[in-house]
Design a protein around this motif. Structure first.
Motif, PDB file in Angstrom:
ATOM      1  N   ARG A  48       1.629  -5.026  -1.498  1.00 32.01           N
ATOM      2  CA  ARG A  48       0.455  -4.917  -2.368  1.00 32.01           C
ATOM      3  C   ARG A  48      -0.573  -5.995  -2.037  1.00 32.01           C
ATOM      4  O   ARG A  48      -1.777  -5.776  -2.157  1.00 32.01           O
ATOM      5  CB  ARG A  48       0.856  -4.999  -3.839  1.00 32.01           C
ATOM      6  N   ASN A  51      -2.383  -4.891   1.008  1.00 27.62           N
ATOM      7  CA  ASN A  51      -3.310  -3.815   0.673  1.00 27.62           C
ATOM      8  C   ASN A  51      -4.425  -4.259  -0.265  1.00 27.62           C
ATOM      9  O   ASN A  51      -5.229  -3.443  -0.686  1.00 27.62           O
ATOM     10  CB  ASN A  51      -2.554  -2.669   0.009  1.00 27.62           C
ATOM     11  N   VAL A  73      -9.877  -2.673   4.241  1.00 31.49           N
ATOM     12  CA  VAL A  73      -9.090  -1.522   3.782  1.00 31.49           C
ATOM     13  C   VAL A  73      -9.290  -0.331   4.704  1.00 31.49           C
ATOM     14  O   VAL A  73      -8.413   0.515   4.843  1.00 31.49           O
ATOM     15  CB  VAL A  73      -9.427  -1.104   2.329  1.00 31.49           C
ATOM     16  N   TYR A  78      -1.760   3.158   4.108  1.00 32.31           N
ATOM     17  CA  TYR A  78      -0.614   2.783   3.279  1.00 32.31           C
ATOM     18  C   TYR A  78       0.066   4.027   2.742  1.00 32.31           C
ATOM     19  O   TYR A  78      -0.563   4.874   2.116  1.00 32.31           O
ATOM     20  CB  TYR A  78      -1.114   1.888   2.141  1.00 32.31           C
ATOM     21  N   PRO A  80       2.803   4.609   0.149  1.00 36.52           N
ATOM     22  CA  PRO A  80       3.675   3.919  -0.807  1.00 36.52           C
ATOM     23  C   PRO A  80       5.001   4.655  -0.977  1.00 36.52           C
ATOM     24  O   PRO A  80       5.108   5.843  -0.658  1.00 36.52           O
ATOM     25  CB  PRO A  80       2.876   3.928  -2.109  1.00 36.52           C
ATOM     26  N   ARG A  83       5.473   8.369  -4.007  1.00 41.50           N
ATOM     27  CA  ARG A  83       4.388   9.222  -3.520  1.00 41.50           C
ATOM     28  C   ARG A  83       3.670   9.874  -4.679  1.00 41.50           C
ATOM     29  O   ARG A  83       4.241  10.120  -5.725  1.00 41.50           O
ATOM     30  CB  ARG A  83       4.930  10.319  -2.604  1.00 41.50           C
ATOM     31  N   LYS A 102     -11.715   5.799   2.324  1.00 42.17           N
ATOM     32  CA  LYS A 102     -11.379   4.847   3.381  1.00 42.17           C
ATOM     33  C   LYS A 102     -12.552   4.660   4.332  1.00 42.17           C
ATOM     34  O   LYS A 102     -12.405   4.099   5.413  1.00 42.17           O
ATOM     35  CB  LYS A 102     -10.163   5.358   4.161  1.00 42.17           C
ATOM     36  N   GLN A 142       0.660  13.553   2.392  1.00 39.44           N
ATOM     37  CA  GLN A 142       0.479  12.135   2.134  1.00 39.44           C
ATOM     38  C   GLN A 142       0.490  11.331   3.431  1.00 39.44           C
ATOM     39  O   GLN A 142      -0.264  10.377   3.594  1.00 39.44           O
ATOM     40  CB  GLN A 142       1.611  11.671   1.225  1.00 39.44           C
TER      41      GLN A 142
END
Lengths: 307, 435
Positions: A48, A51, A73, A78, A80, A83, A102, A142
């Motif tokens: 974290r 990120n 970023v 990422y 995680p 999900r 992004k 994802q």
């Protein structure tokens, strides 16, 4: 080798609980870096911070030569462990939205999406809603969202959970391909066999502290005990044991083989492997002679239970 | 496109595309009109005629009651003095009488004042009893007056009937019913703003909970700051609300416009209201007058007030809602935290309906229209009665200033809450997060 991510003395405290205690890591460019540790060790806290979801209480993070800041970023992807996607939003729209976040333009995002959908064979999903997809299918989406913006640094938290073996291999190959294209991958998992298979560097965090870091081979070398696994077809086991006990310490070993041989773990001490061989040959036919290299699993268990 | 616009756009589109939004926007005005028509129809329906037996031993009143009989009347009085009272009592249900009025025979009519009985198996309505009492009392009064040798006609002439006309200082005459219209409009808008705050605040909360439980929030806040996400969500939802209100306002105008045309009222400020009325006497129904007065209300002011106070009130409350959504894992857990938020909203509606209506410019009304948590509703209810600009300025400034401080604290709770799973936090923990 230059580093993409340099973590220096990072401390993170939640109330009275110290999640990270002055942790420092160096993640080399182009590596697959295994971030290991038991549950609650502080891995997620560290991820974290990388990120920029949370800020460290003290310590610094250097990304590609610069102090980590919001503009980075765009260069980080990422995935995680927990999900999640918008259940009622269409797959295509959702991916476009997340890609634009992004920093991709809409056109570029669309182009990339088409490439990835094509590559993973999921072209037909554009207008489906996430709630219509199975868990594994959603995982694929994802994964696409995570890699879409061609990040320099990818963080995968348990990337294979939820995938069947066929899809797990597809994802594994994609990860390796991304590494070959120059991305650096941080790989957090409890599946030690995939660490063994994929990672070239590892770090082990336990109880908020970093205990081990380095190239996988170096770490293994550091943990090896100079023990050899030996199989010998011998008529005179008593004599053999007596001879060995003068120079070596032995333990019974277990491994699979076709012969009904005598199986031993022999620790060399100061002797060389050849000396061991020489002391074995008079007693029978040697069928098995392997140096015992500690597995990541062994290192993990040994370190965690030993501390 | 900046990230916050991206979030606003997504929230707006998600809300507007939602089926329930479309249904609510276009169906609820229809539903509203339909309910109004239905209620009007119900109240215009003639209730069943009820038979009332009269047993008048004195013989003084039976004619008075029978005079009231008509085709339209609810009650049908029948003179059954000839029958025995006990027999009548026994036959109430068999003969389907609603009840029996029993007037005994007395020497002095004075004694009758509390001797008359109404015998029934059902409890009669208050209006019916009062009606009967009036009939008897009128007859008795008349008899008493005659007995005292007073000129009943002269007395009737001497009775004065007063109507006070309400006019503004500007000299323009206004309608007596205008206050009721103002109360109605103010009340409707105050209530509407409460509904909007609750509905759209809840939407924000639901959307936060959805992101939290689906865990997508972790991906999003790895790209944006939690505060940006929260504000984007709040603003996007607000835009959906404003769109809905705008559509309703348009529909309302079309409705008002067509009703006005139907009654032949000139639209536009004051000019020639009298001309219209005199020119078309047959149209000068009170309905036309009311509609005329509607156009004279500060409609633009009310609408602008609604938009400003909706934005302010909504921003203030939805920050609370967002923080709560972030703190809990599911909607059932949110109830405990929602209570203190709903309370001031309900309080302001009560203050609006009980205090503002009686005294729109009294101290209580002014104070509550300044307090940020109640001002959106209370002030909106006051606006139709005309509020000095400086009061509105103070109230709006306070509202937006308190929004800024609330959103700052809410942002802190939000930032920590969205990453906390499992346990429902306590008030104490929320307080700690704010620090």
């Amino acid at each position: 080798m230059s580093t993409i991510l340099e973590i220096n003395q990072v401390v993170k405290q939640y109330g009275d609980y110290k999640a990270l205690n002055a942790v420092s890591l160096n993640i080399p460019k182009g590596s697959i870096y295994g971030l290991l540790g038991p549950n609650g060790a502080g891995k997620t806290s560290l991820i974290r911070i990388i990120n920029q979801i949370t800020m460290p209480d003290s310590g610094t993070v250097i990304f590609d030569g610069e102090k980590l800041q919001p503009k980075h970023v765009q260069h980080i992807g990422y995935l995680p462990e927990e999900r999640g996607l918008y259940n009622t939003m269409k797959v295509g729209e959702q991916c476009l939205y997340l890609a634009q976040m992004k920093g991709l333009s809409k056109a570029e995002a669309k182009k990339q999406l088409e490439y990835w959908f094509d590559r993973l064979g999921i072209q037909g999903w554009w207008n489906k809603k996430i709630q219509e997809l199975s868990k594994g299918m959603a995982q694929k989406i994802q994964f696409v969202v995570c890699v879409l913006h061609k990040p320099k640094l990818l963080i995968f938290d348990e990337p294979f959970s939820g995938f069947d073996p066929v899809n797990a291999i597809i994802i594994k190959d994609e990860i390796l391909a991304l590494r070959d294209q120059g991305a650096t991958i941080i790989f957090s998992t409890h599946r030690m066999e995939s660490v063994e298979e994929m990672c070239d560097h590892i770090a082990l965090i336990h109880k908020s502290n970093k205990l081990i870091e380095g190239k996988l081979n170096d770490v293994k070398r550091q943990f090896k005990t100079n023990t050899f696994e030996v199989g010998i077809l011998s008529d005179k086991p008593e004599a053999l044991m007596q001879a060995l006990s003068q120079n070596f310490s032995t333990n019974p070993a277990q491994f699979k083989s076709l012969n009904n041989e005598f199986k031993l773990n022999i620790q060399l001490g100061n002797a060389s492997p050849n000396e061991l061989l020489n002391s074995l040959t008079p007693f029978g036919q040697i069928t098995h002679f392997v140096e015992k290299i500690p597995s990541v699993n062994d290192i993990f268990i040994q370190t965690v239970s030993g501390s | 496109m900046s990230i916050i616009t991206l979030i606003i756009k997504r929230e707006f589109i998600t809300k507007v595309r939602n089926k329930s939004f479309i249904v609510m926007t276009f169906l609820s005005p229809l539903l509203f009109v339909a309910i109004a028509v239905f209620v009007a129809y119900l109240s215009s329906m003639k209730p069943d005629t009820k038979r009332i037996a009269i047993h008048d031993k004195s013989g003084l009143f039976v004619q008075e009651f029978l005079k009231k009989n008509s085709k339209k009347a609810t009650y049908d009085y029948q003179d059954l003095t000839a029958l025995d009272l006990n027999f009548l009592k026994d036959s109430i249900s068999a003969e389907a009488y609603e009840g029996i009025i029993y007037i005994p025979k007395v020497q002095d009519t004075k004694l009758l004042e509390n001797k008359i009985q109404y015998i029934s198996n059902d409890s009669p309505g208050i209006a019916f009893i009062e009606n009967m009492q009036d009939i008897v009392a009128n007859k008795l009064t008349k008899a008493n007056l005659e007995k005292a040798k007073l000129d009943t006609l002269a007395i009737k002439k001497a009775q004065a009937k007063v109507v006070i006309n309400i006019t503004k200082a500007s000299g323009e005459e206004s309608l007596k019913g205008l206050n009721e219209i103002k109360i109605g409009i103010g009340g409707a808008f105050g209530y509407l703003i409460m509904m909007f705050i609750i509905i759209y605040g809840n939407m924000v909360m639901r959307s936060v909970i959805e992101e939290k439980t689906s865990r997508i929030v972790e991906i999003i806040i790895s790209s944006v700051k939690p505060f940006q996400l929260m504000m984007g969500k709040i603003i996007g939802t607000a835009l959906a609300g404003l769109l809905q209100f705008f559509i309703w306002a348009c529909l309302g105008f079309i409705l008002l416009f067509s009703v006005s045309l139907f009654f032949g009222v000139n639209i536009g400020p004051v000019s020639g209201a009298q001309d219209v009325l005199s020119a078309q006497p047959e149209m000068s129904s009170s309905a036309a007058l009311y509609i005329k007065e509607l156009w004279n209300l500060p409609i633009a002011g009310i609408l602008a007030g609604f938009v400003v106070y909706f934005i302010g009130g909504y921003l203030l409350y939805s920050s609370f809602y967002a923080a709560i959504g972030a703190a809990v894992d599911n909607q059932t857990d949110s109830q405990q935290f929602l209570m203190p938020i709903i309370m001031p909203l309900i309080l302001s509606v009560y203050v609006g309906f009980f205090t503002v209506i009686n005294d729109p410019h009294g101290t209580v009304a002014i104070v509550f229209s300044m307090i940020p948590l109640t001002s959106p509703i209370v002030m909106l209810m006051r606006i139709p009665f005309g509020v000095p600009l400086w009061q509105i300025a103070i109230s709006v400034t306070l509202l937006f200033a308190s929004f800024l401080s609330v959103v700052w604290f809410a942002g802190k709770i939000y930032r920590i809450g969205i990453l906390m799973y499992g346990k429902k936090p306590t008030w104490k923990e929320l307080y700690r997060w704010m620090k």
